[in-house]
Design a protein around this motif. Sequence first.
Motif, PDB file in Angstrom:
ATOM      1  N   MET A   1     -17.467   2.688  13.093  1.00 23.25           N
ATOM      2  CA  MET A   1     -16.100   2.594  12.623  1.00 23.25           C
ATOM      3  C   MET A   1     -15.698   3.895  11.922  1.00 23.25           C
ATOM      4  SD  MET A   1     -14.619  -0.344  13.264  1.00 23.25           S
ATOM      5  CE  MET A   1     -14.991  -2.009  13.754  1.00 23.25           C
ATOM      6  N   GLY A   2     -14.461   4.308  12.083  1.00 21.33           N
ATOM      7  CA  GLY A   2     -13.979   5.485  11.381  1.00 21.33           C
ATOM      8  C   GLY A   2     -13.610   5.154   9.960  1.00 21.33           C
ATOM      9  N   THR A   3     -13.221   6.205   9.236  1.00 23.49           N
ATOM     10  CA  THR A   3     -12.859   5.991   7.843  1.00 23.49           C
ATOM     11  C   THR A   3     -11.397   6.319   7.590  1.00 23.49           C
ATOM     12  OG1 THR A   3     -13.526   8.246   7.265  1.00 23.49           O
ATOM     13  CG2 THR A   3     -15.214   6.532   7.099  1.00 23.49           C
ATOM     14  N   ILE A   4     -10.601   6.321   8.644  1.00 19.55           N
ATOM     15  CA  ILE A   4      -9.174   6.576   8.441  1.00 19.55           C
ATOM     16  C   ILE A   4      -8.472   5.260   8.156  1.00 19.55           C
ATOM     17  CG2 ILE A   4      -9.172   8.630   9.912  1.00 19.55           C
ATOM     18  CD1 ILE A   4      -7.907   6.908  12.111  1.00 19.55           C
ATOM     19  N   TRP A   5      -7.329   5.356   7.505  1.00 19.53           N
ATOM     20  CA  TRP A   5      -6.510   4.171   7.221  1.00 19.53           C
ATOM     21  C   TRP A   5      -5.943   3.678   8.548  1.00 19.53           C
ATOM     22  CZ3 TRP A   5      -6.411   1.075   3.331  1.00 19.53           C
ATOM     23  CH2 TRP A   5      -5.290   0.324   2.978  1.00 19.53           C
ATOM     24  N   PRO A   6      -6.239   2.433   8.977  1.00 26.18           N
ATOM     25  CA  PRO A   6      -5.814   1.957  10.300  1.00 26.18           C
ATOM     26  C   PRO A   6      -4.306   2.068  10.491  1.00 26.18           C
ATOM     27  CG  PRO A   6      -7.384   0.437   9.309  1.00 26.18           C
ATOM     28  CD  PRO A   6      -7.024   1.419   8.249  1.00 26.18           C
ATOM     29  N   ASP A   7      -3.904   2.352  11.727  1.00 24.39           N
ATOM     30  CA  ASP A   7      -2.478   2.492  12.030  1.00 24.39           C
ATOM     31  C   ASP A   7      -1.708   1.208  11.757  1.00 24.39           C
ATOM     32  OD1 ASP A   7      -3.163   4.569  14.934  1.00 24.39           O
ATOM     33  OD2 ASP A   7      -2.899   5.082  12.809  1.00 24.39           O
ATOM     34  N   GLU A   8      -2.393   0.060  11.841  1.00 30.34           N
ATOM     35  CA  GLU A   8      -1.711  -1.213  11.632  1.00 30.34           C
ATOM     36  C   GLU A   8      -1.311  -1.430  10.172  1.00 30.34           C
ATOM     37  OE1 GLU A   8      -4.574  -0.761  13.013  1.00 30.34           O
ATOM     38  OE2 GLU A   8      -4.774  -1.793  14.941  1.00 30.34           O
ATOM     39  N   LEU A   9      -1.913  -0.653   9.257  1.00 28.39           N
ATOM     40  CA  LEU A   9      -1.651  -0.854   7.835  1.00 28.39           C
ATOM     41  C   LEU A   9      -0.623   0.152   7.342  1.00 28.39           C
ATOM     42  CD1 LEU A   9      -5.242  -1.533   6.470  1.00 28.39           C
ATOM     43  CD2 LEU A   9      -3.547  -3.146   7.311  1.00 28.39           C
ATOM     44  N   PRO A  10       0.238  -0.259   6.406  1.00 25.32           N
ATOM     45  CA  PRO A  10       1.297   0.642   5.923  1.00 25.32           C
ATOM     46  C   PRO A  10       0.743   1.783   5.084  1.00 25.32           C
ATOM     47  CG  PRO A  10       1.231  -1.362   4.608  1.00 25.32           C
ATOM     48  CD  PRO A  10       0.277  -1.579   5.740  1.00 25.32           C
ATOM     49  N   THR A  11       1.432   2.897   5.129  1.00 23.93           N
ATOM     50  CA  THR A  11       1.085   4.021   4.244  1.00 23.93           C
ATOM     51  C   THR A  11       2.114   4.165   3.131  1.00 23.93           C
ATOM     52  OG1 THR A  11       2.276   5.514   5.728  1.00 23.93           O
ATOM     53  CG2 THR A  11      -0.104   5.292   6.054  1.00 23.93           C
ATOM     54  N   ASP A  12       3.165   3.372   3.210  1.00 20.17           N
ATOM     55  CA  ASP A  12       4.178   3.360   2.147  1.00 20.17           C
ATOM     56  C   ASP A  12       4.196   1.961   1.528  1.00 20.17           C
ATOM     57  OD1 ASP A  12       7.803   3.938   1.990  1.00 20.17           O
ATOM     58  OD2 ASP A  12       6.280   3.626   0.429  1.00 20.17           O
ATOM     59  N   LEU A  13       3.688   1.852   0.303  1.00 26.32           N
ATOM     60  CA  LEU A  13       3.589   0.554  -0.361  1.00 26.32           C
ATOM     61  C   LEU A  13       4.678   0.354  -1.398  1.00 26.32           C
ATOM     62  CD1 LEU A  13      -0.290   0.483  -0.943  1.00 26.32           C
ATOM     63  CD2 LEU A  13       1.001  -0.254   1.061  1.00 26.32           C
ATOM     64  N   SER A  14       5.686   1.219  -1.375  1.00 17.54           N
ATOM     65  CA  SER A  14       6.721   1.166  -2.405  1.00 17.54           C
ATOM     66  C   SER A  14       7.563  -0.101  -2.320  1.00 17.54           C
ATOM     67  CB  SER A  14       7.628   2.398  -2.314  1.00 17.54           C
ATOM     68  OG  SER A  14       8.263   2.461  -1.036  1.00 17.54           O
ATOM     69  N   GLY A  15       7.601  -0.722  -1.152  1.00 19.38           N
ATOM     70  CA  GLY A  15       8.420  -1.916  -1.009  1.00 19.38           C
ATOM     71  C   GLY A  15       7.767  -3.173  -1.550  1.00 19.38           C
ATOM     72  N   GLN A  16       6.488  -3.054  -1.943  1.00 24.68           N
ATOM     73  CA  GLN A  16       5.784  -4.219  -2.469  1.00 24.68           C
ATOM     74  C   GLN A  16       5.923  -4.277  -3.986  1.00 24.68           C
ATOM     75  OE1 GLN A  16       1.736  -4.460  -1.032  1.00 24.68           O
ATOM     76  NE2 GLN A  16       2.267  -3.471   0.902  1.00 24.68           N
ATOM     77  N   SER A  17       5.770  -5.470  -4.544  1.00 23.85           N
ATOM     78  CA  SER A  17       5.888  -5.648  -5.988  1.00 23.85           C
ATOM     79  C   SER A  17       4.518  -5.585  -6.647  1.00 23.85           C
ATOM     80  CB  SER A  17       6.552  -6.987  -6.304  1.00 23.85           C
ATOM     81  OG  SER A  17       5.779  -8.055  -5.780  1.00 23.85           O
ATOM     82  N   GLY A  18       4.517  -5.383  -7.944  1.00 23.57           N
ATOM     83  CA  GLY A  18       3.281  -5.360  -8.701  1.00 23.57           C
ATOM     84  C   GLY A  18       2.751  -3.965  -8.915  1.00 23.57           C
ATOM     85  N   PRO A  19       1.702  -3.824  -9.733  1.00 27.76           N
ATOM     86  CA  PRO A  19       1.086  -2.512  -9.977  1.00 27.76           C
ATOM     87  C   PRO A  19       0.583  -1.903  -8.671  1.00 27.76           C
ATOM     88  CG  PRO A  19       0.224  -4.184 -11.477  1.00 27.76           C
ATOM     89  CD  PRO A  19       1.014  -4.909 -10.445  1.00 27.76           C
ATOM     90  N   LYS A  20       0.512  -0.584  -8.631  1.00 27.40           N
ATOM     91  CA  LYS A  20       0.114   0.082  -7.389  1.00 27.40           C
ATOM     92  C   LYS A  20      -1.291  -0.306  -6.956  1.00 27.40           C
ATOM     93  CE  LYS A  20       3.155   4.104  -7.957  1.00 27.40           C
ATOM     94  NZ  LYS A  20       3.235   5.573  -8.134  1.00 27.40           N
ATOM     95  N   TYR A  21      -2.212  -0.394  -7.922  1.00 30.98           N
ATOM     96  CA  TYR A  21      -3.581  -0.737  -7.525  1.00 30.98           C
ATOM     97  C   TYR A  21      -3.625  -2.139  -6.915  1.00 30.98           C
ATOM     98  CZ  TYR A  21      -4.391  -4.038 -11.354  1.00 30.98           C
ATOM     99  OH  TYR A  21      -4.345  -5.123 -12.185  1.00 30.98           O
ATOM    100  N   GLN A  22      -2.770  -3.048  -7.429  1.00 35.82           N
ATOM    101  CA  GLN A  22      -2.742  -4.398  -6.893  1.00 35.82           C
ATOM    102  C   GLN A  22      -2.149  -4.403  -5.488  1.00 35.82           C
ATOM    103  OE1 GLN A  22      -3.903  -7.243  -8.935  1.00 35.82           O
ATOM    104  NE2 GLN A  22      -4.121  -7.858  -6.795  1.00 35.82           N
ATOM    105  N   ARG A  23      -1.174  -3.549  -5.231  1.00 42.21           N
ATOM    106  CA  ARG A  23      -0.592  -3.450  -3.887  1.00 42.21           C
ATOM    107  C   ARG A  23      -1.650  -3.001  -2.885  1.00 42.21           C
ATOM    108  NH1 ARG A  23       4.760   0.196  -5.257  1.00 42.21           N
ATOM    109  NH2 ARG A  23       5.220  -0.748  -7.284  1.00 42.21           N
ATOM    110  N   VAL A  24      -2.447  -2.005  -3.294  1.00 42.69           N
ATOM    111  CA  VAL A  24      -3.516  -1.517  -2.407  1.00 42.69           C
ATOM    112  C   VAL A  24      -4.518  -2.634  -2.151  1.00 42.69           C
ATOM    113  CG1 VAL A  24      -5.373   0.158  -2.127  1.00 42.69           C
ATOM    114  CG2 VAL A  24      -3.220   0.854  -3.200  1.00 42.69           C
TER     115      VAL A  24
END
Length: 471
Positions: free
Chosen positions: A1-24
Motif C-alpha cells: 500500500m502507498g502512503t499518499i492520502w487516497p483520492d477518495e478522501l477530501p483534502t479540504d476539511l474546512s466544511g466540517q465542524s469541530g476542531p481540526k484534529y477531530q475532523r481528521v
Amino acid sequence: MGTIWPDELPTDLSGQSGPKYQRVADTIRNAVEDGTLCIGTKLPPVRELAYQLKITPGTVARAYTLLTDDGLLQAEVGRGTFVAERQTKVPDDVWSRQLHLQEAKDPDHVSLFSPRLVDVGQVAAIREALIKVSQSDALQFLNYPTRDAYRPLREAVVNWLSQDPLGPLDERDVVLTHGGQNGILTVMQAILKGPQPTVLVEDLSYAGFRRAAELVRAKVVGVAMDEHGILPASLELAIRKTGSTVLCTSPEVHNPTGLYTPLERRQQILEVLRRHDVQIIEDDCYRMGDARAPSYRALAPDLSWHVSSISKTLTPSLRVGFALAPKGRGPDLRRMAEYSYFGIAQPVAELTRLLLSDPRTRKLVADVRREMDNYIRIAVNTLGGFDLIWSESVPFLWLKLPSGWRAAAFTRAAEAQGVQIRSADEFALRDGRAPNAVRIAVNGHVSPKRFEEAMLRLRSLLDNPPEQISV
C-alpha cells in the motif's frame, strides 16, 4: 500500500465542524468503516499529510494519537502508522484489574460503615476515559454547561437504564445530579410546598431522606413497616394525620435492612397514595442486580420520581446520579437543578458518557456484582448461625443481635476489635425506636481473607455477650 492520502478522501476539511484534529480523525475513521482504508493500509507520515491538508503537523499527530488510543490505528516504530486489525473479541485484560486496591494502613482495622467496591477494571476504564476527555474540544473546558451540552449524557443514561423496569423514559425526563443524595434533595426542592411540608419515610430508613428533608425545612414522619415494607394501613393513617404529599421509599433494596417490597404490596401502597394524591420519591441507588418487580415509576408514572446513580455499581468517586421525573415534570426538575447547582461539571459529564456508552462497562458492572457477592457469601458462611438478613447483589447485611447484646454496646465492642459497623440507631428517626440490630457493609478494598477475619471477630463477640447488658 502507498502512503499518499487516497483520492477518495477530501483534502479540504474546512466544511466540517469541530476542531481540526477531530475532523481528521473522523475522516479516517469513516474511511476505515466504509472500506476506503483497508486493514494494513499505511497512512502518510504526519508532516506529509499535514502538507496535503494544509494544517499543522501537531494537528495530524493528535488525530493519529486519538485513533491509536481507540485501537483503530497501530503505530510501529521505524515503519509508520497502519490501519489496525479489527478485534472480534475484547481481551479479558483490556482493562487491567486490581481486585483489592490496598489493605488498610492499620492491618487490624476494617471499616464496614459503607459499601466499598472491588476494582475489577473500572479504575483503568476511568483513566482511559479521562485521557479521551482531555483531548476533547477546548470549549468544553471554557464554557458554562448548557442543556444541549448535557443531552448526549442524558441519552446515554436512558440507554444505560433501558434494561430496568422503569416504564417509558425519554432523555427530557432525566436530570443529572451530584450523586443519589443530591438527586433526592433536588426532587424534594421541586415538589415540596408550604411553610413546613411533611415527608413520610419508613420507620427505619436511609438517613439521607431525613437530612434532605431537613435542608428544605420539612418535617419527617415515620410509617410502620414489616418484612414486606410499608404497611398500607399505617400509611393511610399517617397521610390523614399529617396531610403529607410525599413518600420516600426504597422498595427494591431497603436501607438498612436489605428487605424487598413485593409487587402485591407495592400495588396496595399505590392504592393509598392515589386516593390522597401523594407523590413518591423512589431511591434505587443500592440495587446492584436485576429488579425483582416493576418500579413505582413503571406502575405509577404520574406520581413517581426515581433516583439512582452509579455509586454502588461502578464507582462513587464521580458523584453522578440520575433523577427521573414523571412524564411532563422534567422541566420542573431541570429548573430546580439549574437554580440550585447549574449542572454537573461538563468534563465529568463527558467522562460519564464515555463510560456508560462503552459496551465493556456492563461487563465491568457484572464483574463488580460477582465479586461483591463473594464477600456476602463469606459473611453468611461466618455469621449464618445468627438472625441475619441478606440478599445477593445487596452490598450490606442486617444482623439482629442475640440476647445479651445491645446495638450501641456491640458497635463499641466491634470497634475495639478493629471492625467498624453501623448501629440501627443511625437509621431510626429522632423520636423513633430502633431495633436491636446492626448493619454490616461489604468492603471490597480489603482482601476476602481480611474480610473473613473481620467476620470472625464479630462472630466471637456474638458468641460471647457480656454478663451485664450495657446501653
